[in-house]
Each structure stands twice: as structure tokens, then as C-alpha cells.
Design an enzyme around this catalytic site. Structure first.
Site, PDB file in Angstrom:
ATOM      1  N   ARG A 153       0.808  -1.051   0.078  1.00 17.43           N
ATOM      2  CA  ARG A 153      -0.086  -0.027   0.016  1.00 17.43           C
ATOM      3  C   ARG A 153       0.952   1.221   0.070  1.00 17.43           C
ATOM      4  O   ARG A 153       2.068   1.123   0.535  1.00 17.43           O
ATOM      5  CB  ARG A 153      -0.856   0.091   1.223  1.00 17.43           C
ATOM      6  N   LYS A 177      -1.665  -2.634   8.010  1.00 14.38           N
ATOM      7  CA  LYS A 177      -2.972  -2.409   8.906  1.00 14.38           C
ATOM      8  C   LYS A 177      -2.940  -3.076  10.030  1.00 14.38           C
ATOM      9  O   LYS A 177      -2.585  -4.140  10.328  1.00 14.38           O
ATOM     10  CB  LYS A 177      -3.929  -2.666   7.906  1.00 14.38           C
ATOM     11  N   HIS A 248      -2.970   2.466  -5.740  1.00 10.28           N
ATOM     12  CA  HIS A 248      -3.604   1.274  -5.124  1.00 10.28           C
ATOM     13  C   HIS A 248      -3.881   0.509  -6.471  1.00 10.28           C
ATOM     14  O   HIS A 248      -4.195  -0.806  -6.683  1.00 10.28           O
ATOM     15  CB  HIS A 248      -4.899   1.595  -4.593  1.00 10.28           C
ATOM     16  N   ARG A 251      -1.045  -1.616  -7.031  1.00  9.74           N
ATOM     17  CA  ARG A 251      -1.149  -2.827  -6.120  1.00  9.74           C
ATOM     18  C   ARG A 251      -2.139  -3.744  -6.719  1.00  9.74           C
ATOM     19  O   ARG A 251      -1.934  -5.199  -6.860  1.00  9.74           O
ATOM     20  CB  ARG A 251      -1.831  -2.213  -4.603  1.00  9.74           C
ATOM     21  N   HIS A 274      -3.422  -9.206   3.435  1.00 11.25           N
ATOM     22  CA  HIS A 274      -4.909  -9.232   3.743  1.00 11.25           C
ATOM     23  C   HIS A 274      -5.186  -9.818   4.785  1.00 11.25           C
ATOM     24  O   HIS A 274      -4.623 -11.128   5.015  1.00 11.25           O
ATOM     25  CB  HIS A 274      -5.669  -9.626   2.371  1.00 11.25           C
ATOM     26  N   TYR A 283      -9.412 -10.723  -6.706  1.00 11.62           N
ATOM     27  CA  TYR A 283      -8.471 -10.704  -7.930  1.00 11.62           C
ATOM     28  C   TYR A 283      -8.725 -11.854  -9.001  1.00 11.62           C
ATOM     29  O   TYR A 283      -8.432 -11.877  -9.986  1.00 11.62           O
ATOM     30  CB  TYR A 283      -6.951 -10.609  -7.468  1.00 11.62           C
TER      31      TYR A 283
END
Length: 306
Positions: A153, A177, A248, A251, A274, A283
Site C-alpha cells: 500500500r 494495517k 492502489h 497494487r 490481507h 482478484y
């Protein structure tokens, strides 16, 4: 601090402190949740509800129905429902609600738009044809190579320190995150671009304000995500025929190309950081849609009949 006029608003403030201190949510999530709950407080006050114990499913459904009537998107409705359910669970656990009305709320399904991605040829042209001159040119190439080559990110990229780069193993230590740390592999082009930046570009921009930051702005401070986004858009605009994408989007492109190359979902999930495999599964739909598009364009019977 804003004035608190009733116990329900005070409960929202306490909930915000709980999220910040005990749940360690991101500042963005905290702002979004508190904004949603303050809106709920305003609606509840209009219908005479000022105590946490007075919140029931009819009030919550009426508030969400009003959001729908105001034209809020499905994504916004889903987030507001999640905020309310987290809040009512918190109130119930603290004994401020006898029952948890949030359990009776359905969650609106969010529309999952397929993210825009570069083709592999577009990605190669973007990175191979970039005009790299001076320290800023070296930095910009390293930024784009890292975003596409690792799938990190933009906030993660800007948070990197020099010590997070392992040139021998060609890996990056990334803080993602929720404070989750992961190790991300780098391809040779990305590793080479970053090493060139560190060796020949960074020393020419660094000053007493630089600290350990890996990527720097022109004034020597840590590169800001907003600046990184501008860099990506500007560099893509320099290459004719390559669709404009945000960091993004790079990414998304990295993830899609990994899957197209045969990587398994679990590995891609780990690389991207993730928390849920369901997010990574998006994806697979991107790849499937692109395959269908190729089939329609290339197969003699792939075109739809008029």
C-alpha cells in the site's frame, strides 16, 4: 471537544475512546465510525431517544432507511451498519443495553467493482520507458517499481525505513494495517531501483529532517502518501497509451499479475497483507474477466452476435 448534550452522545464519546485505546483502529476508521454514530445520535434525538437503553432495532432501522432515502451508496450503508452493530455490542457488554439490537440488522451487500489494472505490457512500458534523471527520477522509479513489484500500500511504502530493506535477501519489512508486520519479497528490478536510489539519489535529498525514512520528498522529509500519488499519476501520464491509475491500481495490478502467473491465493494474501482471504479472492474475478475479454476479442466466435 464538542459539548455533549445527552447520555447517548456521551456513550459515543466513550466508545471512541474504547476504539482508540483498546481496539487500535486506524484514524480513518475511527473518524468514519464516529461520524456515522454522531449522525445516528442526531436522528435519535429527533425521535426522542437520548439514552443508550432506548436504542432498539426500530430506531436503528428507521435511521438506516433514512440513509437509503438520502441516496447513500451500498458501501456507505454497509459501513454504517457495521458501525452501529459494533456500537450496540459495546453498549450491551457494558450493561447499557439489555439486549443487542444490532444482531437483528441485516448487512447490505456491497457492490464489488472490479479494480482497474494495467496489462503486463503496460506495466513493462511504464517502468522501462520512465525518464530517470537526477535524484527525483531515481526516487520515482524506485517508488513505482516498489509499488508494482511488491504490491504494498502507498501508506506502507511511505512508512518504510532504510533498515526495512534487506538487499541481500531482496525483501522488505512492512508494517501494515492494524500494526501487523510482514516480510514482502522484491523482484530484481525493484530491488535494483531501490538500491540505486539509496546509493545515488537519497544522499542528494537527505538533510537533518530525513531521519531513517527510505523515501524522501524534495525537501528531505519522509515522502508523504499524497506526494507519492501525484508521482504515480504524473509518471503514468508521461507514457502514452498507459491508462491512468493510482498507487492502489498498481497494487491491484501486482496481485492480478501474480495470479495470472500461477501464484496461489494464500501466497498472494500473505504478500498483500490481507486479513481475509475473501478480499484476495476479488482478484480471481479480475483475472477471469480479463480472460473473457481476451476470448471475446481473439476468438472467431468470441464476439457477441448483434
Amino acid at each position: 471537544m464538542a459539548a455533549v448534550s445527552n447520555p447517548l452522545e456521551e456513550a459515543v464519546l466513550e466508545f471512541g475512546r474504547h476504539l482508540r485505546a483498546e481496539r487500535d483502529v486506524s484514524p480513518h476508521t475511527l473518524r468514519a465510525y464516529l461520524g456515522d454514530l454522531n449522525d445516528l445520535c442526531g436522528f435519535a434525538g429527533d425521535v426522542g431517544v437520548t439514552e443508550p437503553a432506548e436504542l432498539d432495532v426500530s430506531v436503528l432501522r428507521a435511521w438506516l432507511a433514512r440513509q437509503h432515502a438520502l441516496g447513500r451508496s451500498r458501501a456507505t450503508l454497509a459501513r454504517r451498519t457495521a458501525a452501529v452493530r459494533t456500537f450496540t455490542r459495546y453498549l450491551h457488554r457494558r450493561g447499557l443495553l439489555e439486549n443487542d439490537p444490532g444482531l437483528l440488522l441485516g448487512t447490505p451487500k456491497r457492490a464489488r467493482d472490479l479494480p482497474g489494472v494495467l496489462t503486463q505490457d503496460h506495466a513493462a512500458r511504464l517502468l522501462d520507458e520512465m525518464d530517470v534523471q537526477g535524484p527525483v527520477g531515481l526516487r520515482d522509479l524506485a517508488v513505482l517499481e516498489t509499488l508494482y513489484g511488491t504490491g504494498v500500500r502507498v501508506s506502507e511504502l511511505c512508512g518504510l525505513d532504510i533498515d526495512d530493506l534487506d538487499t541481500e535477501r531482496r525483501t522488505l519489512r512492512v508494517l501494515g494495517k492494524g500494526g501487523r508486520e510482514r516480510t514482502v519479497p522484491m523482484g530484481e528490478p525493484a530491488a535494483r531501483a531501490v538500491q540505486d536510489w539509496v546509493r545515488a539519489g537519497r544522499p542528494r535529498l537527505a538533510n537533518e529532517n530525513s531521519g531513517p525514512a527510505l523515501f524522501l520528498g524534495t525537501r528531505g522529509r519522509r515522502l508523504h502518501p499524497t506526494t507519492a500519488r501525484r508521482v504515480v499519476h504524473a509518471r503514468i501520464a508521461e507514457v502514452g497509451g498507459v491508462p491512468d491509475l493510482s498507487p492502489h491500481g498498481l497494487r491491484h495490478s501486482a496481485a492480478t499479475h501474480l495470479l495470472e502467473g500461477g501464484a496461489d491465493l494464500r501466497s498472494v494474501q500473505e504478500i498483500l497483507g490481507h486479513a481475509s482471504l475473501q478480499t484476495t479472492q476479488l482478484y480471481t474475478h479480475v483475472s477471469a474477466e480479463r480472460l473473457k475479454q481476451v476470448h471475446r476479442q481473439a476468438h472467431p466466435r468470441g464476439q457477441k452476435e448483434p
